[in-house]
Design a protein around this motif. Structure first.
Motif, PDB file in Angstrom:
ATOM      1  N   GLY A   1       1.109   4.255  -2.774  1.00 28.33           N
ATOM      2  CA  GLY A   1       0.580   5.473  -2.003  1.00 28.33           C
ATOM      3  C   GLY A   1       1.594   6.821  -3.012  1.00 28.33           C
ATOM      4  O   GLY A   1       1.517   7.730  -3.370  1.00 28.33           O
TER       5      GLY A   1
ATOM      6  N   ASN B   1       0.719  -1.369  -0.364  1.00 29.33           N
ATOM      7  CA  ASN B   1      -0.168  -0.187   0.077  1.00 29.33           C
ATOM      8  C   ASN B   1       0.663   1.064   0.091  1.00 29.33           C
ATOM      9  O   ASN B   1       0.310   1.784  -0.384  1.00 29.33           O
ATOM     10  CB  ASN B   1      -1.200  -0.005   1.458  1.00 29.33           C
ATOM     11  CG  ASN B   1      -1.907  -1.305   1.312  1.00 29.33           C
ATOM     12  OD1 ASN B   1      -2.232  -1.891   0.484  1.00 29.33           O
ATOM     13  ND2 ASN B   1      -2.535  -1.773   2.372  1.00 29.33           N
TER      14      ASN B   1
ATOM     15  N   TYR C   1       7.038   8.488   2.187  1.00 27.12           N
ATOM     16  CA  TYR C   1       6.195   8.690   1.640  1.00 27.12           C
ATOM     17  C   TYR C   1       5.146  10.013   2.011  1.00 27.12           C
ATOM     18  O   TYR C   1       4.892  11.297   1.434  1.00 27.12           O
ATOM     19  CB  TYR C   1       4.685   8.002   2.561  1.00 27.12           C
ATOM     20  CG  TYR C   1       2.900   8.454   1.933  1.00 27.12           C
ATOM     21  CD1 TYR C   1       2.921   7.702   1.039  1.00 27.12           C
ATOM     22  CD2 TYR C   1       2.491   8.869   3.551  1.00 27.12           C
ATOM     23  CE1 TYR C   1       1.453   8.238   0.800  1.00 27.12           C
ATOM     24  CE2 TYR C   1       1.287   8.358   3.027  1.00 27.12           C
ATOM     25  CZ  TYR C   1       0.240   8.554   1.869  1.00 27.12           C
ATOM     26  OH  TYR C   1      -0.853   8.903   1.407  1.00 27.12           O
TER      27      TYR C   1
ATOM     28  N   SER D   1       1.567   7.175  -6.789  1.00 23.14           N
ATOM     29  CA  SER D   1       0.658   8.327  -7.680  1.00 23.14           C
ATOM     30  C   SER D   1       1.254   9.325  -6.620  1.00 23.14           C
ATOM     31  O   SER D   1       0.741  10.300  -8.085  1.00 23.14           O
ATOM     32  CB  SER D   1      -0.575   7.213  -6.036  1.00 23.14           C
ATOM     33  OG  SER D   1      -2.018   8.813  -6.811  1.00 23.14           O
TER      34      SER D   1
ATOM     35  N   LYS E   1       3.894  13.272   0.668  1.00 16.82           N
ATOM     36  CA  LYS E   1       2.060  14.479   1.350  1.00 16.82           C
ATOM     37  C   LYS E   1       2.630  15.568   1.200  1.00 16.82           C
ATOM     38  O   LYS E   1       1.647  16.591   1.353  1.00 16.82           O
ATOM     39  CB  LYS E   1       2.006  13.598   2.826  1.00 16.82           C
ATOM     40  CG  LYS E   1       0.832  12.035   2.060  1.00 16.82           C
ATOM     41  CD  LYS E   1       0.377  12.398   0.935  1.00 16.82           C
ATOM     42  CE  LYS E   1      -0.868  12.810   2.040  1.00 16.82           C
ATOM     43  NZ  LYS E   1      -2.646  13.094   1.199  1.00 16.82           N
TER      44      LYS E   1
END
Length: 348
Positions: free
Chosen positions: A24, A20, A269, A27, A273
């Protein structure tokens, strides 16, 4: 001697949480690539800010500190180092610049690693820069009472060069395997580097420089625009716990890489973000600083202070943030909660 083998990464048996995370990251990476082409100036400003944050944070993890003003002056080469700490900071600046500017020509091989280490320590005048350790070292742990104990015994000095050679060859073999995701390979290699602990000094800082190098070479360059090292420093207790868990049983090949992989990917990640937050605006709308401030507040589910908005948008001045917030309060699109320094803002 420890055997380095990353073939397990190609067996498809990846824990669901890591699958996962990689999805993420992929993307967010795609979106960042689109924005970079469209907003070159914004990314240039973010890169200059992130470089200062990276130099500051990576050294701070090792207890090497100076004022924010001095770090900015050293990173921007507006001042020579004034003491030993600042010389260490300048060395990290030079090694980081080398990776930023020439990562395509720097490889995970002993000659390049030794050259980066020499660069890291040269400004401070260390004679052991660019050389493997000649004396065994240990990683100590200090408890709440100040008592020390050995947490980990790295590879002995006599075996270090051979271990680094095997690490390099194992990486090259895995990197050429199309079935192994480089995003999973990178943290495994960094963990093994840390467990070898090949240098007398600078191992932690080298591990973060090499992390960026491997990420950049794999196409994940978010660390140029949001400091990877700052994210580690902000959550270093989790980092050290993941390192501890993944290093247990390392000497006998009985360790698991997964805790360290998860921490590494989580850090990456969070960088993506953070970058995404700085572009919190409807796609296609001209991304002025005013639009980014407005979108940051309007898209937030919780009240934000001016300081928090400035952290999300580090390339925007506090004066601009204050002016936009004042106009938004006046036209009724947001409301102010509290007063003075305690003021926070939320969508009306």
């Amino acid at each position: 001697m420890r055997r380095f083998d990353y073939s397990f990464l190609g067996n498809g048996l990846l824990p669901a949480n890591l699958a996962n995370l990689t999805a993420g990251i992929a993307s967010l990476k795609t979106m960042a690539g689109i924005r970079k082409e469209e907003y070159i100036r914004v990314f240039t400003e973010l890169e200059a800010i992130a470089k200062i944050q990276s130099v500051k944070s990576s050294n701070a993890i090792e207890g090497i500190v100076t004022s924010d003003e001095r770090i900015a002056a050293i990173v921007n080469q507006n001042s020579a180092p004034l003491n030993h700490n600042e010389a260490e900071i300048a060395g990290y600046r030079d090694a980081l610049n080398a990776i930023h500017l020439g990562y395509e020509h720097i490889h995970f091989r002993q000659s390049d690693i030794l050259r980066l280490h020499e660069m890291l320590l040269s400004v401070a005048g260390h004679e052991h820069g660019g050389r493997y350790k000649t004396v065994d070292n240990v990683i100590l742990e200090v408890d709440a009472s100040g008592n020390r104990k050995v947490r980990f015994s790295p590879t002995p000095a006599a075996e270090t060069e051979a271990a680094m050679e095997q690490l390099e060859l194992a990486y090259l073999e895995a990197d050429s395997d199309a079935g192994i995701n480089p995003l999973l390979l990178s943290p495994c290699v960094i963990l093994d580097f840390l467990c070898i602990h090949p240098f007398r000094d600078g191992n932690g800082r080298m591990s973060r420089l090499l992390s960026l190098l491997l990420l950049y070479k794999s196409g994940y360059d978010v660390g140029k625009y949001v400091s990877f090292e700052e994210q580690i420093n902000n959550r270093k207790a989790f980092y050290y716990e993941a390192l501890r868990r993944s290093s247990e049983g390392w000497h006998t090949n009985g360790n698991t890489y997964f805790p360290f992989i998860e921490n590494f990917l989580s850090t990456l990640y969070m960088c993506y973000k953070e970058l995404d937050k700085r572009f919190a605006v409807v796609h296609g709308k001209r991304i002025t600083k005013k639009a980014r401030i407005e979108a940051t507040v309007l898209n937030s589910l919780t009240p934000l202070s001016k300081t928090e908005i400035c952290k999300i948008l580090p390339d925007v001045s506090p004066t601009t943030v204050e002016a936009v917030l004042g106009a938004m309060v006046k036209d009724g699109t947001i409301r102010r909660i509290g007063a003075g320094r305690a003021s926070r803002y939320i969508k009306a």
